[in-house]
Design an enzyme around this catalytic site. Structure first.
Site, PDB file in Angstrom:
ATOM      1  N   HIS A 158       2.120   3.586   8.777  1.00  0.00           N
ATOM      2  CA  HIS A 158       2.763   2.271   8.911  1.00  0.00           C
ATOM      3  C   HIS A 158       4.127   2.256   8.243  1.00  0.00           C
ATOM      4  CE1 HIS A 158       1.432   1.165   4.787  1.00  0.00           C
ATOM      5  NE2 HIS A 158       2.280   0.168   4.877  1.00  0.00           N
ATOM      6  N   SER A 180       0.822  -1.208   0.000  1.00  0.00           N
ATOM      7  CA  SER A 180       0.000   0.000   0.000  1.00  0.00           C
ATOM      8  C   SER A 180       0.861   1.265   0.000  1.00  0.00           C
ATOM      9  CB  SER A 180      -0.960   0.009   1.194  1.00  0.00           C
ATOM     10  OG  SER A 180      -0.271  -0.144   2.407  1.00  0.00           O
ATOM     11  N   GLU A 181       2.032   1.223   0.670  1.00  0.00           N
ATOM     12  CA  GLU A 181       2.971   2.347   0.579  1.00  0.00           C
ATOM     13  C   GLU A 181       4.406   1.873   0.711  1.00  0.00           C
ATOM     14  OE1 GLU A 181      -0.624   4.864   1.688  1.00  0.00           O
ATOM     15  OE2 GLU A 181       0.275   3.169   2.735  1.00  0.00           O
ATOM     16  N   THR A 182       5.279   2.665   0.107  1.00  0.00           N
ATOM     17  CA  THR A 182       6.727   2.518   0.270  1.00  0.00           C
ATOM     18  C   THR A 182       7.273   3.873   0.682  1.00  0.00           C
ATOM     19  OG1 THR A 182       6.886   0.752  -1.373  1.00  0.00           O
ATOM     20  CG2 THR A 182       8.897   1.980  -0.899  1.00  0.00           C
TER      21      THR A 182
END
Length: 298
Positions: free
Chosen positions: A89, A53-55
């Site tokens: 996160h 979902s994210e980096t």
């Protein structure tokens, strides 16, 4: 070292699961600890290839001392589809990754300069398990328009009567914008099957990062879920930015004491359980979100 076809060294992409001690739980995030030289296109391509979902992409600022590890970083976050202003996160994952690389975190923690603002992050490994605590930017909570709420419910397939009247809809921000909708029952929260395109269109119009769906289990325990179609992801397994926004929401509406600790369970319905701790301090508007993170084996 991995290289691109033109011979340029490719950055190392670390994989961590945040808000869990189990690599198969929580929310996986990519972390690039040295993103110097990467442009927007390269960062988006890495995030899309990874598919999380994210980096998070970090670039160290000058520490001021040649032998001292950097504690201040410019940080950017990319989903598989676009850049987002803040991601909780991936922040937790990046801070734990830094502490593990450096041997320990600086006593005064790290400072992340994000597109949403400055976010201090402390890492504590006193019990042998790295646990990061981020301090949000100044939060705010605003009314949600009745028509917008109705459209969100239609996209979710929820009826207005299935909402918890004690937790009214609001748009909450603590680095990113989230529409907070509270289910009256755990069963309603568990049955998530929504119109991806319809919810994405509404979220883009309202500049939302996720929709924070919540169910109150007790005075200080909540179960949450976060559809994330604008990021190209059906659902985010553990959402630190939304947890921070929800802490501000709960305080603004007087649902909790001015100083309190909330426990948010997320990911259970996806088979990736995670636990997020939200801390509110009296006299400090900022929200603290804490959680563990663990390296995902390659």
């Amino acid at each position: 070292m991995t290289t691109y076809q033109d011979g340029t060294p490719a950055p190392e992409v670390l994989r961590y699961a945040a808000f869990t001690t189990d690599p198969a739980g929580g929310n996986p995030a990519g972390v690039v600890l040295d993103a110097a030289g990467l442009d927007d296109t390269a960062m988006l391509a890495i995030a899309a290839e990874l598919g999380y979902s994210e980096t998070a992409f970090l670039t160290a600022r000058d520490s001021g001392a040649p032998s001292a590890p950097a504690r201040a970083y410019d940080v950017r976050y990319f989903s598989p589809k676009a850049e987002v202003p803040f991601c909780g996160h991936a922040t937790v994952a990046a801070a734990v990754a830094l502490a593990e690389r450096d041997g320990s975190a600086p006593a005064d923690g790290y400072v992340f300069a994000t597109p949403a603002g400055t976010v201090p992050v402390a890492v504590d490994s006193a019990d042998g398990t790295p646990r990061a605590t981020l301090t949000s930017v100044a939060p705010r909570v605003a009314a949600a328009g009745a028509d917008d709420v109705a459209e969100a419910l239609a996209a979710l397939g929820w009826d207005a009567g299935e909402l918890d009247a004690g937790l009214p809809p609001r748009i909450a921000f603590a680095g990113a914008r989230h529409l907070v909708l509270a289910a009256a029952t755990r069963e309603r929260l568990a049955a998530l099957d929504y119109d991806f395109a319809r919810l994405e269109a509404l979220m883009r119009r309202l500049d939302l990062t996720t929709v924070q769906l919540v169910w109150r289990a007790s005075a200080d325990v909540f179960h949450v879920r976060d559809p994330f179609p604008v990021g190209g992801v059906v659902e985010d397994p553990a959402t630190g930015a939304a947890a921070a926004a929800f802490g501000a929401y709960a305080r603004e509406l007087g649902l909790v004491p001015a100083a309190t600790v909330l426990t948010l369970h997320q990911g259970d319905d996806m088979g990736r359980p995670g636990v997020l701790t939200v801390t509110l301090r009296e006299g400090d508007e900022r929200v603290r979100v804490s959680g563990t993170a663990v390296r995902i084996p390659a």
